[in-house]
Design a protein around this motif. Structure first.
Motif, short mmCIF file in Angstrom:
data_model
loop_
_atom_site.label_atom_id
_atom_site.label_comp_id
_atom_site.label_asym_id
_atom_site.label_seq_id
_atom_site.Cartn_x
_atom_site.Cartn_y
_atom_site.Cartn_z
N GLU A 1 79.17 39.20 4.17
CA GLU A 1 80.29 39.98 5.06
C GLU A 1 79.58 41.22 5.01
N LYS A 2 79.54 42.30 4.66
CA LYS A 2 78.98 43.84 4.83
C LYS A 2 77.65 43.59 5.68
N LYS A 3 76.81 43.15 5.88
CA LYS A 3 75.39 42.67 6.50
C LYS A 3 76.08 42.62 7.97
N LYS A 4 76.79 41.42 8.38
CA LYS A 4 77.04 41.21 9.04
C LYS A 4 78.11 41.95 10.28
N LYS A 5 78.74 42.77 9.01
CA LYS A 5 79.69 43.69 10.04
C LYS A 5 79.32 44.66 10.75
N TYR A 6 78.11 45.51 9.42
CA TYR A 6 76.98 45.89 10.20
C TYR A 6 75.81 46.08 11.65
N ILE A 7 75.66 44.50 11.61
CA ILE A 7 74.27 44.39 12.12
C ILE A 7 75.70 43.78 13.50
N GLY A 8 76.91 43.56 13.55
CA GLY A 8 78.06 43.54 15.14
C GLY A 8 77.92 44.97 15.36
N HIS A 9 77.92 46.03 14.56
CA HIS A 9 78.04 47.09 14.60
C HIS A 9 76.88 48.23 15.53
N PHE A 10 75.91 47.21 15.05
CA PHE A 10 74.54 48.00 15.55
C PHE A 10 74.45 47.45 16.36
N ILE A 11 74.70 46.40 17.16
CA ILE A 11 74.69 45.51 18.51
C ILE A 11 75.57 46.05 19.00
N SER A 12 76.84 46.29 18.71
CA SER A 12 78.38 47.15 20.10
C SER A 12 77.55 48.83 20.16
N PHE A 13 76.53 49.30 19.65
CA PHE A 13 76.32 50.76 19.36
C PHE A 13 75.70 50.66 20.59
N ILE A 14 73.50 49.84 20.42
CA ILE A 14 72.93 49.15 20.98
C ILE A 14 73.62 49.06 22.99
N LYS A 15 74.61 48.21 22.86
CA LYS A 15 75.31 47.72 24.08
C LYS A 15 76.18 48.69 24.90
N LEU A 16 76.45 50.00 24.27
CA LEU A 16 76.63 51.40 24.75
C LEU A 16 75.37 52.14 25.01
N LEU A 17 74.82 51.96 23.88
CA LEU A 17 73.18 53.22 24.48
C LEU A 17 73.02 53.03 25.41
#
Length: 183
Positions: free
Chosen positions: A2-18
């Protein structure tokens, strides 16, 4: 897991903004606000050797704007617009006359206050003596450096045609102690 999915979700959100941020930054830097280094002392005390300025391309040029232009010889210059299309320009006894009227140059105050000799800061001239015309042509601008005694400007290379103007200097961003808007 669950923690790994959370980090992946944050990473994807970061890329979408970047990605859109980088595209916007590229557009602004490449087409709207363009960095230009100041090379030389012709604009001293207002702009100094080594200053980095931002230039923008999309506003009209007015009297006393600082512009960036490239002449056919390939050199890039940063100078102040003194004469606009249709103007007659002359200097007499350190006084600017535009179309026969005295015109103040408040941006020279610091430069003139540092001069201790009796020579004029700007030597006498008439437009007709420099470019063999009484008034500037439709797409021509007369430019001078603020450091009048040390500037290669329209007095030596003539009026600048609008097709050679790259843009207008708007802001000094480096070095940090020189940060300011260019008026």
């Amino acid at each position: 897991m669950e923690k790994k999915k959370k980090y992946i979700g944050h990473f994807i959100s970061f890329i979408k903004l970047l990605i859109p941020s980088l595209v916007l930054l590229f557009i602004i830097r490449g087409f709207i606000l363009i960095p230009v280094p100041i090379d030389g002392s012709s604009m001293e005390k207002n702009l100094s050797q080594g200053d980095m300025i931002l230039m923008e391309k999309y506003t009209s040029i007015k009297r006393f704007d600082v512009i960036v232009f490239q002449l056919p010889d390939g050199e890039i210059y940063v100078k102040r617009v003194i004469g606009l299309p249709g103007d007659s320009i002359r200097y007499e006894d350190d006084q600017l006359y535009v179309n026969g009227e005295k015109t103040a140059e408040p941006f020279l105050k610091n430069n003139k206050s540092k001069q201790y000799d009796t020579n004029p800061y700007t030597t006498n001239f008439e437009l007709s003596d420099l470019i063999n015309q009484d008034i500037l042509e439709e797409d021509s601008y007369f430019v001078l450096g603020d450091n009048r005694r040390m500037s290669k400007d329209s007095r030596s290379f003539g009026a600048v045609e609008s097709k050679y103007i790259i843009g207008k200097a708007v802001f000094v961003y480096y070095p940090l102690k020189h940060i300011k808007f260019i008026n």
